[in-house]
Design a protein around this motif. Sequence first.
Motif, short mmCIF file in Angstrom:
data_model
loop_
_atom_site.label_atom_id
_atom_site.label_comp_id
_atom_site.label_asym_id
_atom_site.label_seq_id
_atom_site.Cartn_x
_atom_site.Cartn_y
_atom_site.Cartn_z
N GLN A 62 0.86 -1.19 0.00
CA GLN A 62 0.00 0.00 0.00
C GLN A 62 0.89 1.23 0.00
OE1 GLN A 62 -3.46 0.09 0.07
NE2 GLN A 62 -3.42 2.30 -0.03
N ILE A 63 0.53 2.21 -0.84
CA ILE A 63 1.26 3.48 -0.89
C ILE A 63 0.24 4.60 -0.91
CG2 ILE A 63 2.78 4.97 -2.24
CD1 ILE A 63 4.09 2.48 -3.37
N SER A 64 0.52 5.64 -0.17
CA SER A 64 -0.28 6.85 -0.27
C SER A 64 0.64 8.05 -0.15
CB SER A 64 -1.38 6.89 0.80
OG SER A 64 -0.82 6.88 2.08
N ALA A 65 0.28 9.11 -0.84
CA ALA A 65 1.05 10.35 -0.81
C ALA A 65 0.12 11.49 -1.20
CB ALA A 65 2.24 10.27 -1.77
N GLY A 66 0.49 12.67 -0.82
CA GLY A 66 -0.35 13.81 -1.18
C GLY A 66 0.35 15.13 -1.02
N THR A 75 -0.67 20.39 -11.83
CA THR A 75 -0.62 18.93 -11.83
C THR A 75 0.47 18.43 -10.88
OG1 THR A 75 0.90 18.87 -13.70
CG2 THR A 75 -1.46 18.78 -14.21
N ALA A 76 0.35 17.17 -10.53
CA ALA A 76 1.33 16.53 -9.65
C ALA A 76 1.60 15.13 -10.15
CB ALA A 76 0.80 16.50 -8.22
N ASP A 77 2.74 14.59 -9.74
CA ASP A 77 3.11 13.23 -10.12
C ASP A 77 3.76 12.56 -8.92
OD1 ASP A 77 3.27 11.11 -11.92
OD2 ASP A 77 5.31 11.64 -12.53
N PHE A 78 3.49 11.29 -8.76
CA PHE A 78 4.04 10.50 -7.66
C PHE A 78 4.62 9.23 -8.23
CE2 PHE A 78 0.48 12.98 -6.10
CZ PHE A 78 0.98 13.56 -4.94
N GLN A 79 5.85 8.88 -7.82
CA GLN A 79 6.51 7.67 -8.29
C GLN A 79 7.26 7.02 -7.14
OE1 GLN A 79 8.85 9.72 -11.28
NE2 GLN A 79 7.64 8.75 -12.90
N ALA A 89 14.10 0.27 -10.79
CA ALA A 89 12.97 0.67 -11.62
C ALA A 89 12.14 1.71 -10.89
CB ALA A 89 12.10 -0.54 -11.96
N VAL A 90 11.56 2.62 -11.66
CA VAL A 90 10.67 3.65 -11.12
C VAL A 90 9.25 3.32 -11.56
CG1 VAL A 90 10.11 6.10 -11.12
CG2 VAL A 90 12.50 5.37 -11.11
N HIS A 91 8.33 3.29 -10.61
CA HIS A 91 6.95 2.91 -10.85
C HIS A 91 6.04 4.11 -10.66
CE1 HIS A 91 8.57 -1.15 -10.32
NE2 HIS A 91 9.17 -0.66 -9.26
N ASP A 92 5.19 4.38 -11.65
CA ASP A 92 4.22 5.46 -11.55
C ASP A 92 3.06 5.04 -10.65
OD1 ASP A 92 5.48 7.29 -13.35
OD2 ASP A 92 4.77 6.06 -15.01
N LEU A 93 2.55 6.00 -9.89
CA LEU A 93 1.39 5.76 -9.05
C LEU A 93 0.19 6.51 -9.61
CD1 LEU A 93 3.09 6.19 -5.57
CD2 LEU A 93 2.54 4.06 -6.76
N GLN A 94 -0.98 5.98 -9.39
CA GLN A 94 -2.21 6.65 -9.84
C GLN A 94 -2.39 7.93 -9.04
OE1 GLN A 94 -5.53 4.23 -10.48
NE2 GLN A 94 -6.99 5.91 -10.45
N VAL A 95 -2.73 9.04 -9.73
CA VAL A 95 -2.91 10.34 -9.09
C VAL A 95 -4.39 10.71 -9.16
CG1 VAL A 95 -2.28 12.78 -9.14
CG2 VAL A 95 -0.59 11.04 -9.77
N LEU A 102 -7.53 21.59 -4.86
CA LEU A 102 -6.11 21.94 -4.81
C LEU A 102 -5.24 20.74 -4.41
CD1 LEU A 102 -6.30 25.41 -3.03
CD2 LEU A 102 -6.06 24.96 -5.49
N ASP A 103 -5.85 19.74 -3.84
CA ASP A 103 -5.10 18.59 -3.33
C ASP A 103 -4.94 17.52 -4.40
OD1 ASP A 103 -4.92 19.69 -0.75
OD2 ASP A 103 -6.88 18.88 -0.22
N ARG A 104 -3.75 16.93 -4.46
CA ARG A 104 -3.48 15.78 -5.31
C ARG A 104 -2.97 14.66 -4.41
NH1 ARG A 104 -5.84 18.84 -7.65
NH2 ARG A 104 -5.64 19.62 -9.76
N LYS A 105 -3.39 13.45 -4.72
CA LYS A 105 -2.95 12.31 -3.91
C LYS A 105 -2.69 11.11 -4.79
CE LYS A 105 -7.63 10.73 -2.84
NZ LYS A 105 -8.55 10.38 -1.76
N ALA A 106 -1.82 10.28 -4.32
CA ALA A 106 -1.55 8.97 -4.92
C ALA A 106 -1.99 7.96 -3.87
CB ALA A 106 -0.07 8.81 -5.24
N TYR A 107 -2.57 6.88 -4.34
CA TYR A 107 -3.12 5.95 -3.39
C TYR A 107 -3.32 4.59 -4.04
CZ TYR A 107 -7.10 7.29 -6.17
OH TYR A 107 -7.93 7.56 -7.23
N GLY A 108 -3.51 3.62 -3.19
CA GLY A 108 -3.94 2.34 -3.69
C GLY A 108 -3.03 1.19 -3.36
#
Length: 147
Positions: A62-66, A75-79, A89-95, A102-108
């Motif tokens: 599980q990963i979460s970020a914001g 825009t924002a990006d989380f990896q 390897a670098v893995h993209d996370l869903q944003v 105004l808030d962006r989060k990666a989760y799942g």
Amino acid sequence: MKNLRSLSLLAVLALSPFVAQAHGDACAKPFQSAGNIALPAGYSGVTAQFAVPVGYRLQIEQISAGLRLPASTDTADFQVGTTVGGVYAVHDLQVGVGYSNLDRKAYGPVTLYADKDTTVRIFISRITAAYPAGNARWAVTGCLYPA
């Protein structure tokens, strides 16, 4: 007799130690790392990192970020970067949009791995017209297995 067996089974289950579940397999050593990281004014991105504990490999579940952006059109990006079998390897996370526009989060839930004696990196970046100072948060949860 059936009732006695049922009670015996319940007693055994009640006395059994609880083990966290990791994708259906028992996890004897749950793992979690989390933090906040400052985004300095003028910077588009930052990197947080943590070491996989010595003697273990990590299964990330599980990963979460914001972070909060200056404008809802930004825009924002989380990896996440991990090393497995000596290959980084670098893995993209869903944003997604967070609590406000105004808030962006990666989760799942994810299934990522990291070898022993390696560093896991969390990349948080933004594209915006102005780059004010800000703050981002992240959390990683998983299971450690002897290496």
